[in-house]
Design a protein around this motif. Structure first.
Motif, PDB file in Angstrom:
ATOM      1  N   UNK A   1       0.831  -1.207   0.000  1.00 12.06           N
ATOM      2  CA  UNK A   1       0.000   0.000   0.000  1.00 12.06           C
ATOM      3  C   UNK A   1       0.863   1.253   0.000  1.00 12.06           C
ATOM      4  N   UNK A   2       1.934   1.227   0.798  1.00 17.55           N
ATOM      5  CA  UNK A   2       2.837   2.376   0.872  1.00 17.55           C
ATOM      6  C   UNK A   2       3.596   2.564  -0.437  1.00 17.55           C
ATOM      7  N   UNK A   3       3.958   1.450  -1.058  1.00 11.63           N
ATOM      8  CA  UNK A   3       4.625   1.533  -2.364  1.00 11.63           C
ATOM      9  C   UNK A   3       3.669   2.122  -3.400  1.00 11.63           C
ATOM     10  N   UNK A   4       2.395   1.722  -3.338  1.00 16.12           N
ATOM     11  CA  UNK A   4       1.397   2.223  -4.272  1.00 16.12           C
ATOM     12  C   UNK A   4       1.118   3.697  -4.089  1.00 16.12           C
ATOM     13  N   UNK A   5       1.048   4.127  -2.832  1.00 13.09           N
ATOM     14  CA  UNK A   5       0.805   5.546  -2.550  1.00 13.09           C
ATOM     15  C   UNK A   5       1.946   6.400  -3.098  1.00 13.09           C
ATOM     16  N   UNK A   6       3.182   5.961  -2.860  1.00 14.82           N
ATOM     17  CA  UNK A   6       4.331   6.738  -3.336  1.00 14.82           C
ATOM     18  C   UNK A   6       4.363   6.796  -4.864  1.00 14.82           C
ATOM     19  N   UNK A   7       4.089   5.654  -5.491  1.00 18.35           N
ATOM     20  CA  UNK A   7       4.110   5.610  -6.960  1.00 18.35           C
ATOM     21  C   UNK A   7       3.042   6.520  -7.554  1.00 18.35           C
ATOM     22  N   UNK A   8       1.940   6.702  -6.832  1.00 14.15           N
ATOM     23  CA  UNK A   8       0.836   7.503  -7.361  1.00 14.15           C
ATOM     24  C   UNK A   8       0.934   8.992  -7.070  1.00 14.15           C
ATOM     25  N   UNK A   9       1.956   9.413  -6.349  1.00 15.57           N
ATOM     26  CA  UNK A   9       2.110  10.832  -6.022  1.00 15.57           C
ATOM     27  C   UNK A   9       2.703  11.596  -7.210  1.00 15.57           C
ATOM     28  N   UNK A  10       2.004  12.604  -7.707  1.00 13.48           N
ATOM     29  CA  UNK A  10       2.561  13.402  -8.809  1.00 13.48           C
ATOM     30  C   UNK A  10       3.492  14.480  -8.270  1.00 13.48           C
ATOM     31  N   UNK A  11       4.422  14.926  -9.094  1.00 11.09           N
ATOM     32  CA  UNK A  11       5.313  16.038  -8.735  1.00 11.09           C
ATOM     33  C   UNK A  11       5.948  15.844  -7.357  1.00 11.09           C
ATOM     34  N   UNK A  12       6.601  14.733  -7.180  1.00 15.63           N
ATOM     35  CA  UNK A  12       7.168  14.388  -5.869  1.00 15.63           C
ATOM     36  C   UNK A  12       8.160  15.438  -5.376  1.00 15.63           C
ATOM     37  N   UNK A  13       8.859  16.086  -6.281  1.00 18.34           N
ATOM     38  CA  UNK A  13       9.865  17.082  -5.892  1.00 18.34           C
ATOM     39  C   UNK A  13       9.232  18.291  -5.213  1.00 18.34           C
ATOM     40  N   UNK A  14       7.946  18.512  -5.445  1.00 18.68           N
ATOM     41  CA  UNK A  14       7.271  19.681  -4.859  1.00 18.68           C
ATOM     42  C   UNK A  14       6.656  19.380  -3.494  1.00 18.68           C
ATOM     43  N   UNK A  15       6.715  18.130  -3.051  1.00 18.65           N
ATOM     44  CA  UNK A  15       6.066  17.753  -1.797  1.00 18.65           C
ATOM     45  C   UNK A  15       6.966  18.081  -0.607  1.00 18.65           C
ATOM     46  N   UNK A  16       6.438  18.873   0.304  1.00 13.65           N
ATOM     47  CA  UNK A  16       7.149  19.251   1.526  1.00 13.65           C
ATOM     48  C   UNK A  16       6.883  18.233   2.632  1.00 13.65           C
ATOM     49  N   UNK A  17       5.633  17.839   2.774  1.00 16.53           N
ATOM     50  CA  UNK A  17       5.229  16.850   3.774  1.00 16.53           C
ATOM     51  C   UNK A  17       4.071  16.029   3.231  1.00 16.53           C
ATOM     52  N   UNK A  18       3.943  14.814   3.777  1.00 18.93           N
ATOM     53  CA  UNK A  18       2.801  13.958   3.469  1.00 18.93           C
ATOM     54  C   UNK A  18       2.136  13.580   4.782  1.00 18.93           C
ATOM     55  N   UNK A  19       0.819  13.717   4.831  1.00 18.21           N
ATOM     56  CA  UNK A  19       0.044  13.319   6.014  1.00 18.21           C
ATOM     57  C   UNK A  19      -0.886  12.190   5.603  1.00 18.21           C
ATOM     58  N   UNK A  20      -0.813  11.068   6.323  1.00 18.81           N
ATOM     59  CA  UNK A  20      -1.690   9.934   6.060  1.00 18.81           C
ATOM     60  C   UNK A  20      -2.708   9.823   7.187  1.00 18.81           C
TER      61      UNK A  20
END
Length: 223
Positions: free
Chosen positions: A108-127
């Protein structure tokens, strides 16, 4: 007790505290699940604002009726995802993802990361979790190239910073911190010492302090 209405709760015989009624009691519209998502999303929006994000007034003040109109009586957790920019650096964003009810595994965590667009622009992720996350999934989070915070949905039904005994805190940007130190002729360590003394004397408990630090997303050296 507090009575649930279309836009949340109203004071009742509890002396006007305005606390949400029992989550299993009947709500005016929708379902218990939709009301839970509504309360959680409201806290998430307030948390994003307090973490320095640009959150619109319409998102902060969304009523239960408006929430049901947008997401329906049985909300799809994937549609509740949020992505908002930082006020200090709009090119950087905080992303919030609501997870499903199944146990959260490594895939699930691998899938969430793969589905995140523009990863370089992400400062934080909240689950926002509705179920248990196993140790392999948590280990996978350590590989993410940005900070990840996890909250169970039940911990976000109310905003802990609105507790009557909770002092109001604000995260300072590096430049704001520098100006504050210069204004009061303080050293960094001295300011932190004063902050610890103030919070320790004002906050309800040590456990509350930790929950407050998590709410603001504070890291070691900021708290």
């Amino acid at each position: 007790m507090a009575i649930v209405k279309g836009d949340g709760v109203v004071p009742g015989s509890d002396g006007g505290s305005g606390r949400p009624g029992c989550i299993t009691s009947r709500v005016a519209e929708g379902s218990v699940e939709s009301f839970r998502f509504y309360l959680c999303r409201r806290t998430v929006m307030e948390m994003l604002r307090d973490r320095g994000c640009n959150v619109s007034d319409s998102d902060l003040n969304l009523s239960l009726t408006e929430f049901l109109s947008e997401f329906g009586p049985n909300p799809d957790h994937e549609r509740l995802s949020v992505c908002v920019p930082l006020r200090s650096k709009p090119s950087k964003k905080i992303v919030v993802i609501f997870c499903g009810t199944d146990e959260i595994r490594k895939r699930n965590m691998c899938g969430i990361y793969a589905g995140l667009p523009n990863k370089a622009s992400i400062h934080q992720l909240i689950l926002v979790l509705q179920s248990k996350m196993n140790c392999y999934a948590r280990k996978e989070l350590e590989k993410y190239p940005f900070k990840v915070d996890t909250f169970h949905i039940l911990d976000l039904l109310v905003n802990i910073t609105k507790h009557v005994s909770q002092p109001k805190l604000e995260i300072l940007a590096a430049e704001e911190k520098k100006k504050l130190l210069m204004k009061y002729n303080l050293e960094d360590k001295k300011m932190l010492s004063n902050l610890f003394s103030y919070v320790s004397s004002s906050a309800p408990s040590d456990a509350g302090n930790d929950a407050t630090a998590r709410y603001y997303g504070l890291e070691k050296g900021q708290w």
